[in-house]
Design a protein around this motif. Sequence first.
Motif, PDB file in Angstrom:
ATOM      1  N   ASP A 145      21.473 -19.304 -45.163  1.00  0.00           N
ATOM      2  CA  ASP A 145      20.710 -20.192 -44.267  1.00  0.00           C
ATOM      3  C   ASP A 145      21.585 -20.842 -43.197  1.00  0.00           C
ATOM      4  OD1 ASP A 145      18.576 -21.873 -43.346  1.00  0.00           O
ATOM      5  OD2 ASP A 145      19.479 -23.524 -44.487  1.00  0.00           O
ATOM      6  N   GLY A 146      22.767 -21.323 -43.610  1.00  0.00           N
ATOM      7  CA  GLY A 146      23.585 -22.136 -42.693  1.00  0.00           C
ATOM      8  C   GLY A 146      24.621 -21.323 -41.938  1.00  0.00           C
ATOM      9  N   LEU A 147      25.500 -22.029 -41.220  1.00  0.00           N
ATOM     10  CA  LEU A 147      26.528 -21.357 -40.423  1.00  0.00           C
ATOM     11  C   LEU A 147      27.579 -20.729 -41.331  1.00  0.00           C
ATOM     12  CD1 LEU A 147      27.216 -23.921 -37.542  1.00  0.00           C
ATOM     13  CD2 LEU A 147      25.758 -21.886 -37.501  1.00  0.00           C
ATOM     14  N   ALA A 148      27.947 -19.484 -41.037  1.00  0.00           N
ATOM     15  CA  ALA A 148      28.930 -18.790 -41.878  1.00  0.00           C
ATOM     16  C   ALA A 148      29.894 -17.990 -40.998  1.00  0.00           C
ATOM     17  CB  ALA A 148      28.210 -17.901 -42.884  1.00  0.00           C
ATOM     18  N   PHE A 175      29.991 -18.902 -48.883  1.00  0.00           N
ATOM     19  CA  PHE A 175      29.888 -19.694 -47.651  1.00  0.00           C
ATOM     20  C   PHE A 175      29.611 -21.165 -47.938  1.00  0.00           C
ATOM     21  CE2 PHE A 175      28.021 -15.409 -46.616  1.00  0.00           C
ATOM     22  CZ  PHE A 175      29.191 -14.893 -46.073  1.00  0.00           C
ATOM     23  N   GLY A 176      29.934 -21.609 -49.161  1.00  0.00           N
ATOM     24  CA  GLY A 176      29.719 -23.014 -49.529  1.00  0.00           C
ATOM     25  C   GLY A 176      28.249 -23.386 -49.432  1.00  0.00           C
ATOM     26  N   ASP A 177      27.972 -24.604 -48.927  1.00  0.00           N
ATOM     27  CA  ASP A 177      26.597 -25.106 -48.848  1.00  0.00           C
ATOM     28  C   ASP A 177      25.710 -24.262 -47.941  1.00  0.00           C
ATOM     29  OD1 ASP A 177      27.161 -27.058 -50.590  1.00  0.00           O
ATOM     30  OD2 ASP A 177      27.185 -28.706 -49.132  1.00  0.00           O
ATOM     31  N   VAL A 182      18.717 -18.931 -48.968  1.00  0.00           N
ATOM     32  CA  VAL A 182      18.859 -17.647 -48.264  1.00  0.00           C
ATOM     33  C   VAL A 182      17.522 -17.180 -47.711  1.00  0.00           C
ATOM     34  CG1 VAL A 182      20.795 -16.765 -49.657  1.00  0.00           C
ATOM     35  CG2 VAL A 182      18.434 -16.265 -50.328  1.00  0.00           C
ATOM     36  N   ILE A 183      17.641 -16.235 -46.804  1.00  0.00           N
ATOM     37  CA  ILE A 183      16.456 -15.531 -46.315  1.00  0.00           C
ATOM     38  C   ILE A 183      16.582 -14.075 -46.724  1.00  0.00           C
ATOM     39  CG2 ILE A 183      15.554 -14.535 -44.165  1.00  0.00           C
ATOM     40  CD1 ILE A 183      15.621 -17.266 -42.985  1.00  0.00           C
TER      41      ILE A 183
END
Length: 425
Positions: A145-148, A175-177, A182-183
């Motif tokens: 979901d977040g920046l990776a 990727f931590g938090d 996920v999608i």
Amino acid sequence: MKVLVIGSGGREHALVWKLLQSPRVEKVFCAPGNAGISEIAECINIKADDADALLNFVKYNWIDLTVVGPEVPLTAGIVDAFVREERRIFGPDKSGARLEGSKIFAKDFMRKNGIPTAEYRSFTSCRQAEEYVRLKGAPIVIKADGLAAGKGVIVAETVEEAIDALKMIMKDNAFGDAGKKVIVEQCLVGEEASFMILTDGKTVVPLATSQDHKRIFDGDKGPNTGGMGAYSPAPLVTKTLEKDIMRHIVGPLMKGLKRERINYRGVIYVGVMVCQGKPFVLEFNVRFGDPEAQPILARLDSDFFELLKATAEGRLKDVTVTWKDEASVCVVISSKGYPGEYSKGEKITGLDSFKNDKNAVVFHAGTSMKHGEIVTSGGRVLGVTALGQDIKTAKDNAYKAIEKIHFNGMHYRKDIADRAIKKQQ
Ligand code: AMP
Ligand code: GLY
């Protein structure tokens, strides 16, 4: 006018280079910058995500405009902090930056606003995500979901590969938090294009079209990278397709932003997959593409400073944008091993020969100074960008320029822009 550019890649070198061409710009600072940027601007030793220190710098040095290059400071809210202190800054605030900062936000936004995109579901449970993958079968796409740092998307060819990706993201916390949610998304087949717009929330100005080459090896083989080269214009994006994108994607996007009361001022990068002539959104980015910014800015004729300042001030309708008729091609040179582990500190030679070159410009990405010499310090090291009367000539100019450059382990693709050239034949 004094400008501060935040970031340290090829994109930021191109931003600085283009801003300096404006007669209104007297000085450009860059935080933290790189070896190439330090030859044309003053680099300051502040990290791109240190908003407090950047704000202090802007106040004490009477900076008139700050331009944010990468997504990380934007999603962390640097624009909100600057606006609170009434400092002029180019980029979306934290609410707008969610378009890139959370893939679930972006996909839900697309669904709500009828923007064509791949079918998907979001998950917080690894087990449920696995079940869904088994139900849908492969190929299938898994996204954190977040920046990776550009590594959070796995296009899985088999169910096993997809489940391994889910475990890596959700159980091993690769990727931590950013991987707590996920999608799982339908895999689209087609050709990708990069479509960027400038907007102040009211007016939309499309930028020149472009395409990048994501894979590390020729023939679009090997693992994905941040981008190994790009060109502009993109023959794939015909006038008809551009109209389609404006009507079915950008129109609903702007309406949706208004509905959510997001006052977006900056650039929106729409990653488009063209499937049987129809555009679908793969992702939104809230910054200029890298390397796409390099060939695009090489083609820009208008005053870039005026354009960014007008966007930040909400008066984009007052400016016009013009482009050179020429095409441009950027070929990225990377370090041996990239996008995996790579070596650093290799001495780069041949850069001096570009100082008065009219055909080509070298934008630095991962470079730094060591004992008075320019050395490699990142995965993507340089972007050699050249203009030409058409894409083929621009490509030839870029590759001719590359011959002058050398460092140990240098790697670059030999086929950048070939697919565009083929399309034109
Ligand atoms: P993103 O960061 O979402 O653009 O994903 C990075 C790359 O993964 C894209 O540039 C595509 O090459 C690929 N990708 C993402 N989503 C899909 C999809 N639904 N189908 C096929 N490829 C995809
Ligand atoms: N070149 C792809 C990106 O900037 O995200």
